[in-house]
Design an enzyme around this catalytic site. Structure first.
Site, PDB file in Angstrom:
ATOM      1  N   GLU A   1       0.208   3.675   1.728  1.00  0.00           N
ATOM      2  CA  GLU A   1       0.180   4.171   3.111  1.00  0.00           C
ATOM      3  C   GLU A   1       1.462   3.898   3.674  1.00  0.00           C
ATOM      4  O   GLU A   1       2.103   4.231   4.559  1.00  0.00           O
ATOM      5  CB  GLU A   1      -0.916   3.267   3.996  1.00  0.00           C
ATOM      6  CG  GLU A   1      -2.088   3.875   3.850  1.00  0.00           C
ATOM      7  CD  GLU A   1      -2.446   5.279   4.311  1.00  0.00           C
ATOM      8  OE1 GLU A   1      -2.195   5.694   5.600  1.00  0.00           O
ATOM      9  OE2 GLU A   1      -2.637   6.152   3.558  1.00  0.00           O
TER      10      GLU A   1
ATOM     11  N   SER B   1       0.784  -1.146  -0.093  1.00  0.00           N
ATOM     12  CA  SER B   1      -0.020  -0.100   0.017  1.00  0.00           C
ATOM     13  C   SER B   1       0.692   1.201   0.101  1.00  0.00           C
ATOM     14  O   SER B   1       1.958   1.324   0.768  1.00  0.00           O
ATOM     15  CB  SER B   1      -0.750  -0.029   1.275  1.00  0.00           C
ATOM     16  OG  SER B   1      -1.460   1.260   1.508  1.00  0.00           O
TER      17      SER B   1
ATOM     18  N   TYR C   1      -1.911   0.150  10.706  1.00  0.00           N
ATOM     19  CA  TYR C   1      -1.971  -0.549   9.462  1.00  0.00           C
ATOM     20  C   TYR C   1      -0.758  -0.501   8.286  1.00  0.00           C
ATOM     21  O   TYR C   1      -0.257  -1.576   7.817  1.00  0.00           O
ATOM     22  CB  TYR C   1      -3.072   0.071   8.705  1.00  0.00           C
ATOM     23  CG  TYR C   1      -3.388  -0.356   7.356  1.00  0.00           C
ATOM     24  CD1 TYR C   1      -4.111  -1.259   6.653  1.00  0.00           C
ATOM     25  CD2 TYR C   1      -2.855   0.552   6.028  1.00  0.00           C
ATOM     26  CE1 TYR C   1      -4.107  -1.679   5.507  1.00  0.00           C
ATOM     27  CE2 TYR C   1      -3.141   0.272   4.852  1.00  0.00           C
ATOM     28  CZ  TYR C   1      -3.587  -0.880   4.386  1.00  0.00           C
ATOM     29  OH  TYR C   1      -3.936  -1.335   3.254  1.00  0.00           O
TER      30      TYR C   1
HETATM   31  O1  G4F Z   1     -10.470   6.647   2.290  1.00  0.00           O
HETATM   32  P1  G4F Z   1      -9.568   6.549   3.423  1.00  0.00           P
HETATM   33  O2  G4F Z   1     -10.117   6.027   4.788  1.00  0.00           O
HETATM   34  O3  G4F Z   1      -8.239   5.945   2.770  1.00  0.00           O
HETATM   35  P2  G4F Z   1      -6.653   5.858   3.297  1.00  0.00           P
HETATM   36  O4  G4F Z   1      -6.620   5.883   4.647  1.00  0.00           O
HETATM   37  O5  G4F Z   1      -5.866   6.487   2.448  1.00  0.00           O
HETATM   38  O6  G4F Z   1      -6.587   4.160   2.923  1.00  0.00           O
HETATM   39  C1  G4F Z   1      -7.102   3.408   1.912  1.00  0.00           C
HETATM   40  O7  G4F Z   1      -6.145   3.552   0.888  1.00  0.00           O
HETATM   41  C2  G4F Z   1      -4.659   2.973   1.210  1.00  0.00           C
HETATM   42  C3  G4F Z   1      -3.917   2.906  -0.206  1.00  0.00           C
HETATM   43  O8  G4F Z   1      -3.046   4.178  -0.109  1.00  0.00           O
HETATM   44  C4  G4F Z   1      -5.191   1.475   1.347  1.00  0.00           C
HETATM   45  F1  G4F Z   1      -3.868   0.650   1.641  1.00  0.00           F
HETATM   46  C5  G4F Z   1      -5.999   1.443   2.548  1.00  0.00           C
HETATM   47  O9  G4F Z   1      -6.317  -0.126   2.852  1.00  0.00           O
HETATM   48  C6  G4F Z   1      -7.259   1.992   2.078  1.00  0.00           C
HETATM   49  O10 G4F Z   1      -8.003   1.222   1.058  1.00  0.00           O
HETATM   50  O11 G4F Z   1      -8.943   8.087   3.984  1.00  0.00           O
HETATM   51  C7  G4F Z   1      -8.549   8.807   3.015  1.00  0.00           C
HETATM   52  C8  G4F Z   1      -8.335  10.037   3.663  1.00  0.00           C
HETATM   53  C9  G4F Z   1      -7.586  10.292   5.014  1.00  0.00           C
HETATM   54  O12 G4F Z   1      -6.443  11.043   4.846  1.00  0.00           O
HETATM   55  C10 G4F Z   1      -8.638  10.461   6.007  1.00  0.00           C
HETATM   56  O13 G4F Z   1      -8.013  11.318   7.262  1.00  0.00           O
HETATM   57  O14 G4F Z   1      -9.407  10.972   3.864  1.00  0.00           O
HETATM   58  C11 G4F Z   1      -9.368  11.631   5.151  1.00  0.00           C
HETATM   59  N1  G4F Z   1     -10.760  11.463   5.875  1.00  0.00           N
HETATM   60  C12 G4F Z   1     -11.410  12.768   6.000  1.00  0.00           C
HETATM   61  N2  G4F Z   1     -12.870  12.259   6.440  1.00  0.00           N
HETATM   62  C13 G4F Z   1     -11.700  10.439   5.909  1.00  0.00           C
HETATM   63  C14 G4F Z   1     -12.739  10.992   6.489  1.00  0.00           C
HETATM   64  N3  G4F Z   1     -11.406   9.144   5.877  1.00  0.00           N
HETATM   65  C15 G4F Z   1     -12.548   8.383   6.234  1.00  0.00           C
HETATM   66  N4  G4F Z   1     -12.350   6.992   6.200  1.00  0.00           N
HETATM   67  N5  G4F Z   1     -13.680   8.872   6.495  1.00  0.00           N
HETATM   68  C16 G4F Z   1     -13.838  10.249   6.735  1.00  0.00           C
HETATM   69  O15 G4F Z   1     -14.786  10.527   7.369  1.00  0.00           O
END
Ligand code: G4F
Length: 289
Positions: free
Chosen positions: A74, A72, A95
């Protein structure tokens, strides 16, 4: 269909023994970054050790089995963008730390035992099938829910985080391509563009004719103790060696996802997302899904 559990090495060995696969695509994980802060030990057990359990089952089987490890972006964490195969890993979550461990186990089984094991270091890849708690789907679903009068606000965390978001089916096709390569290698895959969560919200809401300021509220519950500020893929190796090309760009992705969620809510899609898919993938199942 065989059932298994990544915490159970005996079961995994049995599955590998019974199927005798040619290729294994290992995407199983506790894959939610925010959740990994609440469940760090479980995340390590499944996301890190799960990979070892499969690699060990492959090694013990003595069969020639190719292995794809879903690494990833990440893992790059605090490393500044753009990130390539040679960028240092500075993981910023349980993670990401678990994924770094799994990455190195795949590399070690390749070097030590000659297993055809490749790491695909994939940046965020999204689609209408994305889980509802990941930010892209959470936003596009909220748009449909607001238009259906079932929701009147959307609570989000950090709107400034920037991600390199691409269209998942293209990435899955590339996973297959990696295992058809003449030798096992690691590849970074992404679009090469980054956009903020705020931009994603703006695109989705304006596509639906909604004013985001009326609906978006910040809930610190969604903040992470440590955040990954910005990810941008440098996929030059994949472009040169395996002809990687991302077809669907950011704005197109948002429209595809909004259209799909409108349909899921029984509403008429605006149609631009559907048109993009038909045009770009006329002969592929994901063009009509
Ligand atoms: O959609 P996210 O939860 O994805 P994240 O953390 O980038 O991880 C995903 O992508 C990775 C590949 O780079 C995978 F390895 C991993 O398994 C997963 O599929 O969050 C994206 C961004 C973050 O910075 C988070 O802080 O969105 C920001 N965010 C803001 N508000 C939020 C929210 N994320 C989530 N999940 N929910 C919110 O309400």
């Amino acid at each position: 269909m065989y059932y298994g559990d990544l915490s159970d090495s005996e079961q995994i060995s049995n599955v590998i023994y019974n199927i005798k696969p040619d290729e294994v695509y290992h995407l199983g994980a506790q894959s939610h970054v925010r959740v990994s802060f609440e469940a760090p030990e479980y995340t390590g057990n499944i996301t890190a050790l799960g990979a070892t359990r499969i690699l060990e089952a492959i090694r013990r089987s003595g069969n020639s089995i190719k292995f794809y490890q879903a690494s990833s972006s990440e893992m790059f964490g605090a490393s500044l963008p753009p990130q390539s195969e040679s960028t240092p890993f500075i993981p910023r979550s349980p993670y990401a730390a678990a994924k770094v461990y799994a990455y190195w186990m795949a590399a070690n089984y390749r070097d030590g035992y000659g297993i055809f094991a490749s790491n695909g270091i994939l940046f965020n890849h999204e689609s209408p099938r994305r889980g509802e708690t990941f930010v892209t789907r959470k936003i596009t679903r909220a748009v449909a829910s607001i238009l259906s009068k079932k929701q009147d606000s959307l609570f989000l965390g950090n709107l400034d985080a920037r991600r390199d978001w691409g269209y998942a089916p293209e990435y899955v096709a590339f996973m297959w391509k990696m295992l058809q390569n003449e030798k096992p290698e690691d590849f970074v895959i992404g679009t090469g563009e980054s956009h903020s969560v705020r931009e994603f919200v703006d695109e989705a809401f304006s596509y639906a004719g909604l004013d985001r300021d009326e609906y978006i509220k910040i809930d610190p519950r969604y903040y992470r103790p440590t955040e990954v500020e910005e990810l941008i893929a440098d996929s030059n190796k994949a472009i040169k060696k395996l002809k990687w090309k991302s077809e669907i760009k950011f704005k197109e992705l948002v429209k595809i996802m909004v259209d799909a969620d409108l349909r899921a809510y029984g509403l008429e899609p605006f149609g631009e997302g559907d048109e993009i898919l038909k045009k770009k993938f006329p002969n592929r199942w994901w063009g009509v899904d």
